[in-house]
Structures are given as C-alpha cells and as structure tokens.
Design a protein around this motif. Structure first.
Motif, PDB file in Angstrom:
ATOM      1  N   TYR A 230      -1.614   0.388  -6.544  1.00 21.78           N
ATOM      2  CA  TYR A 230      -2.226   0.703  -5.246  1.00 21.78           C
ATOM      3  C   TYR A 230      -2.002  -0.521  -4.481  1.00 21.78           C
ATOM      4  O   TYR A 230      -2.424  -1.570  -5.071  1.00 21.78           O
ATOM      5  CB  TYR A 230      -3.515   1.088  -5.468  1.00 21.78           C
ATOM      6  N   VAL A 231      -1.458  -0.336  -3.146  1.00 24.05           N
ATOM      7  CA  VAL A 231      -1.005  -1.330  -2.339  1.00 24.05           C
ATOM      8  C   VAL A 231      -1.804  -1.483  -1.192  1.00 24.05           C
ATOM      9  O   VAL A 231      -1.702  -0.276  -0.547  1.00 24.05           O
ATOM     10  CB  VAL A 231       0.349  -1.924  -2.482  1.00 24.05           C
ATOM     11  N   ASP A 232      -2.596  -2.281  -0.508  1.00 24.27           N
ATOM     12  CA  ASP A 232      -3.125  -2.325   0.836  1.00 24.27           C
ATOM     13  C   ASP A 232      -2.052  -2.910   1.884  1.00 24.27           C
ATOM     14  O   ASP A 232      -1.813  -4.075   1.586  1.00 24.27           O
ATOM     15  CB  ASP A 232      -4.239  -3.070   0.817  1.00 24.27           C
ATOM     16  N   ILE A 233      -1.722  -2.139   2.622  1.00 22.24           N
ATOM     17  CA  ILE A 233      -0.683  -2.548   3.819  1.00 22.24           C
ATOM     18  C   ILE A 233      -0.972  -1.837   5.027  1.00 22.24           C
ATOM     19  O   ILE A 233      -1.008  -0.892   5.113  1.00 22.24           O
ATOM     20  CB  ILE A 233       0.742  -2.317   3.320  1.00 22.24           C
ATOM     21  N   SER A 234      -1.182  -2.754   6.082  1.00 25.93           N
ATOM     22  CA  SER A 234      -1.315  -2.204   7.533  1.00 25.93           C
ATOM     23  C   SER A 234      -2.421  -1.241   7.539  1.00 25.93           C
ATOM     24  O   SER A 234      -2.244  -0.316   8.257  1.00 25.93           O
ATOM     25  CB  SER A 234      -0.080  -1.431   8.065  1.00 25.93           C
TER      26      SER A 234
ATOM     27  N   SER B  92       4.683   0.065   9.403  1.00 25.94           N
ATOM     28  CA  SER B  92       3.828  -0.993   8.901  1.00 25.94           C
ATOM     29  C   SER B  92       4.398  -2.297   8.802  1.00 25.94           C
ATOM     30  O   SER B  92       5.579  -2.512   9.069  1.00 25.94           O
ATOM     31  CB  SER B  92       3.684  -0.421   7.360  1.00 25.94           C
ATOM     32  N   ASP B  93       3.646  -3.039   8.051  1.00 27.87           N
ATOM     33  CA  ASP B  93       4.277  -4.658   7.688  1.00 27.87           C
ATOM     34  C   ASP B  93       5.207  -4.385   6.398  1.00 27.87           C
ATOM     35  O   ASP B  93       5.299  -3.298   5.958  1.00 27.87           O
ATOM     36  CB  ASP B  93       3.116  -5.461   7.382  1.00 27.87           C
ATOM     37  N   THR B  94       5.770  -5.323   6.260  1.00 28.18           N
ATOM     38  CA  THR B  94       6.747  -5.523   5.041  1.00 28.18           C
ATOM     39  C   THR B  94       6.282  -5.869   3.888  1.00 28.18           C
ATOM     40  O   THR B  94       6.704  -5.838   3.003  1.00 28.18           O
ATOM     41  CB  THR B  94       8.132  -6.139   5.534  1.00 28.18           C
ATOM     42  N   ARG B  95       4.816  -6.598   4.346  1.00 28.74           N
ATOM     43  CA  ARG B  95       3.951  -6.916   3.017  1.00 28.74           C
ATOM     44  C   ARG B  95       2.854  -6.442   2.904  1.00 28.74           C
ATOM     45  O   ARG B  95       2.299  -6.258   3.850  1.00 28.74           O
ATOM     46  CB  ARG B  95       4.231  -8.413   3.075  1.00 28.74           C
ATOM     47  N   GLY B  96       2.308  -6.508   1.477  1.00 26.79           N
ATOM     48  CA  GLY B  96       0.900  -6.018   1.487  1.00 26.79           C
ATOM     49  C   GLY B  96       0.327  -6.806   0.369  1.00 26.79           C
ATOM     50  O   GLY B  96       0.845  -7.560  -0.350  1.00 26.79           O
ATOM     51  N   THR B  97      -0.615  -6.327  -0.293  1.00 31.48           N
ATOM     52  CA  THR B  97      -1.473  -6.926  -1.190  1.00 31.48           C
ATOM     53  C   THR B  97      -2.096  -5.804  -2.358  1.00 31.48           C
ATOM     54  O   THR B  97      -2.424  -4.741  -2.022  1.00 31.48           O
ATOM     55  CB  THR B  97      -2.702  -7.682  -0.796  1.00 31.48           C
TER      56      THR B  97
ATOM     57  N   GLU C 158       0.616 -10.601  -3.936  1.00 29.32           N
ATOM     58  CA  GLU C 158       1.061 -10.476  -2.422  1.00 29.32           C
ATOM     59  C   GLU C 158       2.605  -9.736  -3.034  1.00 29.32           C
ATOM     60  O   GLU C 158       3.315 -10.101  -3.879  1.00 29.32           O
ATOM     61  CB  GLU C 158       1.468 -11.632  -1.730  1.00 29.32           C
ATOM     62  N   VAL C 159       2.810  -8.623  -2.468  1.00 26.25           N
ATOM     63  CA  VAL C 159       4.342  -7.755  -2.765  1.00 26.25           C
ATOM     64  C   VAL C 159       4.951  -7.396  -1.490  1.00 26.25           C
ATOM     65  O   VAL C 159       4.227  -7.475  -0.176  1.00 26.25           O
ATOM     66  CB  VAL C 159       3.819  -6.398  -3.254  1.00 26.25           C
ATOM     67  N   GLU C 160       6.184  -7.220  -1.559  1.00 23.27           N
ATOM     68  CA  GLU C 160       7.013  -6.774  -0.364  1.00 23.27           C
ATOM     69  C   GLU C 160       7.426  -5.252  -0.701  1.00 23.27           C
ATOM     70  O   GLU C 160       7.641  -5.153  -1.861  1.00 23.27           O
ATOM     71  CB  GLU C 160       8.117  -7.915  -0.372  1.00 23.27           C
ATOM     72  N   LEU C 161       7.565  -4.784   0.419  1.00 24.45           N
ATOM     73  CA  LEU C 161       8.108  -3.277   0.381  1.00 24.45           C
ATOM     74  C   LEU C 161       9.514  -3.363   0.141  1.00 24.45           C
ATOM     75  O   LEU C 161      10.451  -4.246   0.648  1.00 24.45           O
ATOM     76  CB  LEU C 161       7.961  -2.262   1.588  1.00 24.45           C
ATOM     77  N   THR C 162      10.189  -2.389  -0.826  1.00 22.13           N
ATOM     78  CA  THR C 162      11.460  -2.264  -0.961  1.00 22.13           C
ATOM     79  C   THR C 162      11.853  -0.625  -1.184  1.00 22.13           C
ATOM     80  O   THR C 162      10.777   0.043  -1.178  1.00 22.13           O
ATOM     81  CB  THR C 162      12.033  -3.280  -1.985  1.00 22.13           C
ATOM     82  N   VAL C 163      13.102  -0.348  -1.467  1.00 16.23           N
ATOM     83  CA  VAL C 163      13.276   0.928  -1.997  1.00 16.23           C
ATOM     84  C   VAL C 163      14.006   0.728  -3.215  1.00 16.23           C
ATOM     85  O   VAL C 163      15.094  -0.036  -3.390  1.00 16.23           O
ATOM     86  CB  VAL C 163      14.248   1.850  -0.973  1.00 16.23           C
TER      87      VAL C 163
END
Length: 145
Positions: A86-90, A59-64, A110-115
């Motif tokens: 709920y985030v739309d990503i790739s 996936s991308d690293t960022r979503g919406t 806009e959000v960025e994936l993390t752990v």
C-alpha cells in the motif's frame, strides 16, 4: 548477437489510468471539488459526498509505503513470492506490486511508480502499475547528474 525478443504482452491492468512518458510513470487521480476527497481508480462521482463535480489530476511519480506484505501463496498466473504494497501518493492510497523486491518494504520507504510485468497468462505477460524502492534505482551516471 541479437537482442532477446520482447515478451508478448497480453494486457495491462489499469492501462486507462496509467500514463508513461519515457522513464516517468503517473496515475490519474480524481479530486472532488465539493469536499476535496481524492480517489484512485478515478470515478465520476465522489464516494464521500456523492457530488459529480470532480476532476481528474495527474499523480506524482513518487510515493511512500504505508504497509507491505510478501505473498507466498499465489493465484494462477502469479509466481510467489511477490511483494504487494500500500503506497500513499498524491493523497490516495494505492495497492501495487513491487516486482524489484522479494521482501516486504518498510513503512516510510520512498518508492517510484513504474509499469512492470506482474503475472503471466497463456497470451503473454500481464503488466500493471507497480512501485520500485528509490534505493533500488540505478545511480545516475556523471552525464545524468
């Protein structure tokens, strides 16, 4: 003065589908070669056309953000309030915690994936993929620009 001890980690939800490379976090998404369906978590058979001609992509690293909510009554181990989004990503829509926020995220954010830690157990912290609003990211220093 010594650094604070690293908390014990009991487990990571979705660890098999989550990749971390330094500051970059991605997920494994399945794409169907027969109908172009996309799935998360990954799977061996397309849930749209039942084809097993699928491949896993990163996936991308960022979503919406599509939608989000503040959970005010938490199950055992979770500490309310916390935010689920709920985030739309790739091409897929994932449900993820947003531990850096205590209020619902506006659709389109806009959000960025993390752990991040999402809960506690007797064995330690429970980690999972999560999202952080881009506006919450620290500004880059002059050397990082």
């Amino acid at each position: 003065m010594s650094a604070s001890p690293t908390p014990a980690v009991a487990r990571q939800v979705g660890a098999a589908w989550t990749q971390q490379d330094g500051e970059r976090t991605t997920l494994t998404v399945t794409v169907c070669r027969a109908c172009a369906g996309r799935w998360f978590p990954p799977r061996d058979t397309c849930s749209t056309c039942a084809s097993d001609d699928v491949e896993d992509v990163t996936s991308d690293t960022r979503g919406t953000v599509y939608a989000s909510s503040v959970v005010r009554t938490a199950p055992r181990g979770f500490q309310a309030p916390y935010v689920l989004a709920y985030v739309d990503i790739s091409g897929v829509r994932i449900l993820a915690h947003s531990p850096s926020s205590d209020r619902a995220l506006t659709p389109g954010t806009e959000v960025e994936l993390t752990v991040a830690p999402i809960a506690d157990s007797a064995e330690g912290a429970v980690l999972s993929y999560a999202v952080t609003p881009i506006d919450d990211q620290p500004a880059p220093t002059g050397e990082q620009r």
